[in-house]
Design an enzyme around this catalytic site. Structure first.
Site, PDB file in Angstrom:
ATOM      1  N   ASP A  80      61.707  81.794  -2.217  1.00 12.53           N
ATOM      2  CA  ASP A  80      60.265  81.906  -2.018  1.00 12.53           C
ATOM      3  C   ASP A  80      59.778  83.127  -2.820  1.00 12.53           C
ATOM      4  O   ASP A  80      60.565  83.893  -3.387  1.00 12.53           O
ATOM      5  CB  ASP A  80      59.911  81.994  -0.528  1.00 12.53           C
ATOM      6  CG  ASP A  80      58.477  81.508  -0.289  1.00 12.53           C
ATOM      7  OD1 ASP A  80      57.685  81.470  -1.247  1.00 12.53           O
ATOM      8  OD2 ASP A  80      58.142  81.171   0.855  1.00 12.53           O
TER       9      ASP A  80
HETATM   10  C1  NOJ Z   1      54.813  81.642  -0.708  1.00 11.72           C
HETATM   11  C2  NOJ Z   1      54.861  80.486   0.225  1.00 11.72           C
HETATM   12  O1  NOJ Z   1      55.678  80.797   1.343  1.00 11.72           O
HETATM   13  C3  NOJ Z   1      55.377  79.202  -0.394  1.00 11.72           C
HETATM   14  O2  NOJ Z   1      55.135  78.138   0.509  1.00 11.72           O
HETATM   15  C4  NOJ Z   1      54.717  78.936  -1.713  1.00 11.72           C
HETATM   16  O3  NOJ Z   1      55.227  77.737  -2.266  1.00 11.72           O
HETATM   17  C5  NOJ Z   1      54.976  80.122  -2.632  1.00 11.72           C
HETATM   18  N1  NOJ Z   1      54.385  81.301  -2.048  1.00 11.72           N
HETATM   19  C6  NOJ Z   1      54.428  79.908  -4.035  1.00 11.72           C
HETATM   20  O4  NOJ Z   1      53.061  79.947  -4.029  1.00 11.72           O
END
Ligand code: NOJ
Length: 760
Positions: free
Chosen positions: A296
């Site tokens: 993430d």
């Molecule tokens: C953080 C989020 O937890 C995730 O769901 C998302 O895909 C990423 N950022 C990228 O934007």
């Protein structure tokens, strides 16, 4: 239950020999730096520069041209691309920029490896559908598959080939803002929705001629953040991990998802980003899954504040050793992985394995053959009439009728209506918490929806108060409760359109109090004084805590944040052009103190009486002194404008072997006077096992549409092997013994039966 994914080989997980040959040949030519480049995912833009934004806006205004801001690329981006030091992008959705960068990667880097473009397309790309929690409330996987297909069509036309969805985190805590992004509290329902979405995203044959890969997330346990506070500690047993949180991921992989995003949280003391038993043992050793693991956002660097890495170099080492393939946004791999390999701290073979997985995905997506996006496609593909129609169908099916006293709904077209509430004339909040590419002007408001049914002089509108408090809300609405009360004078019915704004749920937006925000409850109290009958359309990104409101209104329709067709869908339901058929996929608590409250809880050694618990009445039982254990509205619950009766529960064989199939049927009759849909739900309980089992578990559901008076026999077939759990040794097991089952309209009602599973 299958133990490896090899039995259900699907496109992105099929180790196709031709692809493997191409991967090997390419890998053999790559330098260590180029290999590591494939494991780096960045946003190519320079940090947002407000001066640059204003200047470009002025330029466009002076030239009378439409303004679409194009952020500047990072100064080092082109060099990084030429050097083969970047493998993928996130959240870049402008075909022009994508093609520009892709051209450098393909034509100017030594090996010409195309970029993979990933993006958050959570509930639609431009055609914004209801938030995922709402979509799941349709209990209609076929509809979700079609909605996901539309999202993939639009996103791929914009140059996206990797969608960071579905979000398949089970969550039993409505304080957690991200409950909005998932399918709710139940693993079985979560599995059905995960399969549907992956199929929808990944079926080939998109207009763009390109394919899209799904990326289920957040692997794993993220939905169990302590206190519902986002990014917080997660600590549950391995059994809970295996029986509750892993199954939707496994379902997504079995449906062919070729990538996964790991979660931010720690699990039992080790952040998932650096957790080899989660990333390696389960995914690779147990499931033999060959897909890509993406971190993430910034999560590799976050190992430092988690307190398990002292610096970025250590964070890189822990992550790659744990089995993390691509690092999103932070630059630990970019900065340190080569050195770690050279120093012998990370075997190059591990890097090779990760790169192999990335290349495999790129080959299977056809990126080497079709790296570029047709820039003319975007405008032609987005927001097609059929897409808007599907958004309407999904919005209607997602809404849940929770109360309808005296059949106040549907409204008659001659009703004199006063509409009150800050969300009635609102576009932006209909778009929900995760729609990057939305355009508020695409949205139909509730007032616009109502105007399709009501002549101009039979209704009026007063907002009453803003969604939140007057200062921070930003809507420009000023609180004027007396004006709202006065406006109800001529009304037969007061229609309240209330709830949360879109930014009160989603990532980083957890809440501790889940009642109506701002002064909305005060507004309702004042209108209740008039004695006029009230119907409430309630919008939110989560289950709310609304016992007071529920006691005040006769009609209560949960409309969530329902996307671009929200207004029309609400109106169609209120006036009976459509019949509500949504059902809750997460329990609605009576108070925040009950959280977590979910239907599949354990019995405990001192269970509450089945009839429910009264204050102080059951001393030394597992109850509260001041609140029943049950939620205000249970999982699976929802009403219709018609009624359904359940009869004739049949269990074909009540003695079953472990390889048999449980066959259950029931006769459902539409006993009312309107056509409508019922969600028929099958639950079981394993009465005695070597470990405690939930008091009910969903094991089947079917949504059926019946004409008035129509009768249908609904049959379920559940393989006995799907009735198991993680046993004492943590192996999946189905134990012989007695089971109860229920077929009913929700998790608390239904016809009851019994069966026995015998030894093999
Ligand atoms: C953080 C989020 O937890 C995730 O769901 C998302 O895909 C990423 N950022 C990228 O934007």
């Amino acid at each position: 239950m299958t133990t490896t994914l090899q039995e259900t080989v699907a496109y992105y997980n099929n180790l196709d020999p031709e692809t493997e040959k191409r991967v090997d040949a390419l890998l053999a030519q790559m330098t260590l730096v180029e290999k590591i480049g494939q494991l780096v995912q960045l946003n190519p833009f320079a940090p947002f520069d407000p001066d640059d934004y204003e200047a470009k806006k002025r330029e466009a205004e002076e030239a009378g041209a439409p303004f679409e801001y194009e952020p500047r690329l990072r100064d080092d981006m082109e060099d990084l691309l030429r050097g083969g030091r970047i493998g993928s992008f996130l959240n870049v959705m402008t075909p022009k920029v994508i093609n520009h960068c892709q051209r450098i990667a393909v034509e100017e880097s030594r090996l010409g490896i195309p970029l993979l473009v990933g993006a958050d397309v959570i509930h639609g790309y431009r055609t914004i559908f209801p938030i995922p929690l709402a979509e799941a409330s349709t209990w209609n996987p076929d509809l979700l598959e079609r909605a996901s297909r539309v999202a993939a069509e639009e996103a791929s036309a914009a140059g996206v080939d990797w969608i960071f969805a579905p979000m398949v985190d089970v969550s039993r805590d409505p304080r957690w803002g991200r409950i909005a992004e998932g399918a709710g509290e139940d693993p079985f329902l979560g599995m059905a929705m995960a399969r549907a979405r992956v199929r929808g995203f990944q079926t080939t044959g998109l207009t763009s001629g390109r394919n899209v890969a799904a990326c289920p997330k957040h692997y794993v346990g993220y939905g169990a953040a302590e206190g519902g506070r986002d990014y917080n500690t997660v600590d549950f047993s391995e059994r809970t991990l295996r029986d509750v949180y892993l199954p939707p991921f496994k379902a997504a992989f079995e449906s062919g998802a070729g990538a996964v995003m790991s979660s931010f949280n720690e699990l039992g003391g080790l952040p998932v980003t650096a957790n080899p038993s989660i990333l390696r043992t389960i995914l690779r050793d147990e499931w033999q899954w060959p897909g890509v693991v993406l971190s993430d956002y910034d999560a590799v660097r976050e190992l430092i504040p988690h307190g398990v890495a002292a610096n970025l170099r250590e964070a890189a080492r822990l992550s790659i050793l744990a089995g993390l393939d691509i690092e999103m946004v932070s630059t630990a791999y970019h900065d340190h992985l080569a050195d770690l390999v050279t120093a012998g701290e990370v075997p190059e073979a591990l890097v090779d394995e990760a790169v192999r997985r990335v290349l495999r995905l790129k080959f299977r997506l056809g990126l080497f053959e079709r790296p570029y996006t047709d820039e003319s496609l975007h405008d032609a593909v987005i927001l097609q009439p059929a897409f808007r129609e599907l958004a309407l169908e999904t919005a209607r099916e997602s809404m849940v009728l929770l109360q309808n006293e005296d059949n106040i709904l549907p409204l008659s077209p001659d009703v004199r209506l006063t509409v009150i509430g800050p969300l009635a004339d609102n576009r932006a909040d209909m778009l929900g918490c995760w729609s990057l590419h939305n355009h508020p002007e695409d949205v139909e408001t509730v007032l616009e929806g109502l105007s399709a049914y009501l002549p101009g002089d039979t209704w009026s509108y007063q907002p009453g108060c803003p969604i939140r408090d007057d200062r921070t809300d930003g809507s420009g609405i000023e609180t004027d409760i007396p004006a709202a009360v006065a406006a109800t004078r001529e009304a037969d019915v007061v229609l309240l359109v209330l709830g949360e704004s879109a930014d009160m749920s989603g990532e980083g937006h957890s809440r501790t109090t889940l009642g109506l925000p701002g002064r909305q409850q005060e507004l309702v109290d004042a209108i209740a004084e008039t004695g006029k009958p009230m119907v409430c359309v309630l919008m939110s990104g989560r289950p709310l805590v609304i016992p007071r409101l529920a006691a005040q209104v006769k009609g209560l329709l949960v409309a969530w944040h329902a996307g671009i067709r929200a207004g029309r869908a609400v109106a169609d339901l209120l006036f009976g052009a459509a019949n509500p058929s949504g059902r809750l996929t997460a329990s609605w608590p009576r108070s925040e103190g009950q959280i977590p409250v979910y239907y599949a809880h354990k019995s405990t050694g001192r269970p509450a009486a089945e009839s429910g618990t009264r204050q102080f009445a059951e001393a030394f039982k597992s109850v509260y002194m001041d609140e029943p254990n049950s939620p205000l509205f249970p999982f699976g619950y929802g009403l219709s404008y018609t009624t359904f009766t359940y009869a004739n529960l049949q269990i074909a064989e009540s003695m079953l072997g472990p390889d048999d199939t449980l066959r259950v049927s029931v006769t459902i009759t539409n006993s009312g006077d309107r056509a409508g849909a019922e969600v028929v739900q099958l639950y079981v309980r394993d009465l005695v096992a070597c470990v405690t089992r939930p008091v009910r578990e969903l094991k089947g559901f079917q949504k059926i549409w019946l004409q008035p008076g129509e009768q249908r026999t609904v049959s379920f077939e559940v393989p006995v092997r799907d009735l198991g759990f993680s046993g004492l040794d943590m192996q999946y097991t189905v134990e012989p013994g007695d089971f109860k089952l229920w077929v009913g309209p929700n998790a608390v009602d239904g016809l009851e039966g019994a069966f026995r599973v015998c030894e093999a």
